[in-house]
Design a protein around this motif. Sequence first.
Motif, mmCIF file in Angstrom:
data_model
loop_
_atom_site.group_PDB
_atom_site.id
_atom_site.type_symbol
_atom_site.label_atom_id
_atom_site.label_comp_id
_atom_site.label_asym_id
_atom_site.label_seq_id
_atom_site.Cartn_x
_atom_site.Cartn_y
_atom_site.Cartn_z
ATOM 1 N N SER A 197 43.814 37.625 16.563
ATOM 2 C CA SER A 197 42.515 36.990 16.294
ATOM 3 C C SER A 197 41.323 37.758 16.872
ATOM 4 C CB SER A 197 42.512 35.538 16.786
ATOM 5 O OG SER A 197 42.796 35.459 18.162
ATOM 6 N N PRO A 198 41.445 38.403 18.058
ATOM 7 C CA PRO A 198 40.295 39.174 18.554
ATOM 8 C C PRO A 198 39.968 40.400 17.691
ATOM 9 C CG PRO A 198 41.819 38.652 20.348
ATOM 10 C CD PRO A 198 42.529 38.357 19.070
ATOM 11 N N LEU A 199 40.962 40.859 16.916
ATOM 12 C CA LEU A 199 40.761 42.067 16.107
ATOM 13 C C LEU A 199 40.214 41.768 14.717
ATOM 14 C CD1 LEU A 199 44.175 43.810 16.928
ATOM 15 C CD2 LEU A 199 41.993 44.138 18.098
ATOM 16 N N ASN A 237 34.128 43.213 9.977
ATOM 17 C CA ASN A 237 32.832 43.882 10.055
ATOM 18 C C ASN A 237 32.880 45.289 9.473
ATOM 19 O OD1 ASN A 237 31.800 41.647 11.330
ATOM 20 N ND2 ASN A 237 31.849 42.519 13.389
ATOM 21 N N LYS A 238 34.050 45.909 9.568
ATOM 22 C CA LYS A 238 34.185 47.294 9.115
ATOM 23 C C LYS A 238 34.414 47.400 7.607
ATOM 24 C CE LYS A 238 36.300 51.606 10.625
ATOM 25 N NZ LYS A 238 37.205 52.244 11.620
ATOM 26 N N ILE A 239 35.304 46.549 7.051
ATOM 27 C CA ILE A 239 35.657 46.692 5.632
ATOM 28 C C ILE A 239 35.154 45.543 4.754
ATOM 29 C CG2 ILE A 239 37.710 47.999 6.260
ATOM 30 C CD1 ILE A 239 39.400 45.585 5.551
ATOM 31 N N GLY A 240 34.634 44.493 5.379
ATOM 32 C CA GLY A 240 34.102 43.375 4.622
ATOM 33 C C GLY A 240 34.956 42.121 4.736
ATOM 34 N N LEU A 241 34.300 40.988 4.715
ATOM 35 C CA LEU A 241 34.956 39.698 4.865
ATOM 36 C C LEU A 241 35.978 39.446 3.765
ATOM 37 C CD1 LEU A 241 34.964 36.864 6.320
ATOM 38 C CD2 LEU A 241 33.167 36.198 4.716
ATOM 39 N N GLU A 242 35.547 39.604 2.519
ATOM 40 C CA GLU A 242 36.416 39.297 1.383
ATOM 41 C C GLU A 242 37.607 40.249 1.291
ATOM 42 O OE1 GLU A 242 32.202 38.036 0.592
ATOM 43 O OE2 GLU A 242 33.176 39.885 1.265
ATOM 44 N N ARG A 255 26.894 45.972 5.384
ATOM 45 C CA ARG A 255 27.120 46.567 6.705
ATOM 46 C C ARG A 255 26.462 45.671 7.747
ATOM 47 N NH1 ARG A 255 28.803 51.377 8.537
ATOM 48 N NH2 ARG A 255 28.140 52.052 10.597
ATOM 49 N N ILE A 256 27.236 45.258 8.727
ATOM 50 C CA ILE A 256 26.731 44.354 9.754
ATOM 51 C C ILE A 256 26.211 45.169 10.934
ATOM 52 C CG2 ILE A 256 27.359 42.547 11.384
ATOM 53 C CD1 ILE A 256 29.431 41.643 9.361
ATOM 54 N N VAL A 257 24.968 44.897 11.282
ATOM 55 C CA VAL A 257 24.367 45.593 12.419
ATOM 56 C C VAL A 257 24.737 44.861 13.689
ATOM 57 C CG1 VAL A 257 22.225 46.360 13.485
ATOM 58 C CG2 VAL A 257 22.451 46.364 10.986
#
Length: 333
Positions: A61-63, A69-74, A195-197
């Motif tokens: 879960s922590p990962l 954030n890196k590849i996208g939620l969906e 992309r999440i800042v």
Amino acid sequence: MTKQTNKVIILLGIIFLGMILRTPITSVGAIIGPLKNLLEINNTVAGLITTIPLIAFAIFSPLVAKISNKIGLEKTIFLATIVASIGLLLRFYINTSVFFVTTFIIGVGITVGNVLLPGLTKKYFPENLGVMTGFYAVIMNVSASVAAGISYPILNTNIGGEKFSTGLAVNIWLIISVLNIVIYAIITKNSKSERIVKDKKTGVTGYLKSLKMWSVMLSMGLQSALFYCSVSWFAEIMISKGFTPSEAGLLLSISQFAQFPSTFLVPVLAEKIKNKLIIPIFITLGYVASLIGMVYIQGNFALMTIYIVLFALAGGGSFSYVMYLFSAKSKNE
């Protein structure tokens, strides 16, 4: 694709994802007796089966947020449905070692879904967060109840022999998991790459220092432990208290279906009231009162039903409230 069509597909994604976040485990708990004999394991080892998803949750879960954030939620959810499907498919091979390994693989997929489903809901339905949280929480509970209810009948059909019918009983939800792959492939294709800042003050170290994060995670872990333990051992505990197997099965069904009102209403209520502390207080009181009552009741069906309903209302409310907190605290994307 129109915005309305996209909303419909997202809604289907929420429904079908919710359907596989508990069913691969509750289906096992419903036939734990025959499964123990088939795998030639004792009660202690059998208890580890329902502990595996909690171990997977603690490890991964922590990962999940970092990967998302890196590849996208969906896309992360899409990959999780593939992982869960692989685990369910391989678990058809009934072997003690394989069963534990594949259940862990399934647990990894379930972990991703549990962590990201609140964020998905907030992203696409921010204006109806409480209602939508209650909605998918009910979906999860209904499907979990159905899984527990149909496992034994499927096992008793003895289709393809004892091992195959057992595999079918615990892995029939592979069908729903594959449908998830298709749905999230479409959602991923049509979702915008974002992309999440990151805030420099946040990150793994920042989250580890957050008291709110630890309280939510601990709440999730404790309510999950209570749920999986009750699903796995509830029937056998009731039999040990003087109830017949049919009465124990009925009490187990009541414990599942009685969760629905609180499961839906608690997140709706949480969105409307200012002092949200009152919700966990009542949930805790419900848990304590019901567990104490169940310890001392012997063979009285009516009284046991009252305590079972109280336990179920506390359980349904605690689950949907934690999921609401995940949604409320997650960042808008």
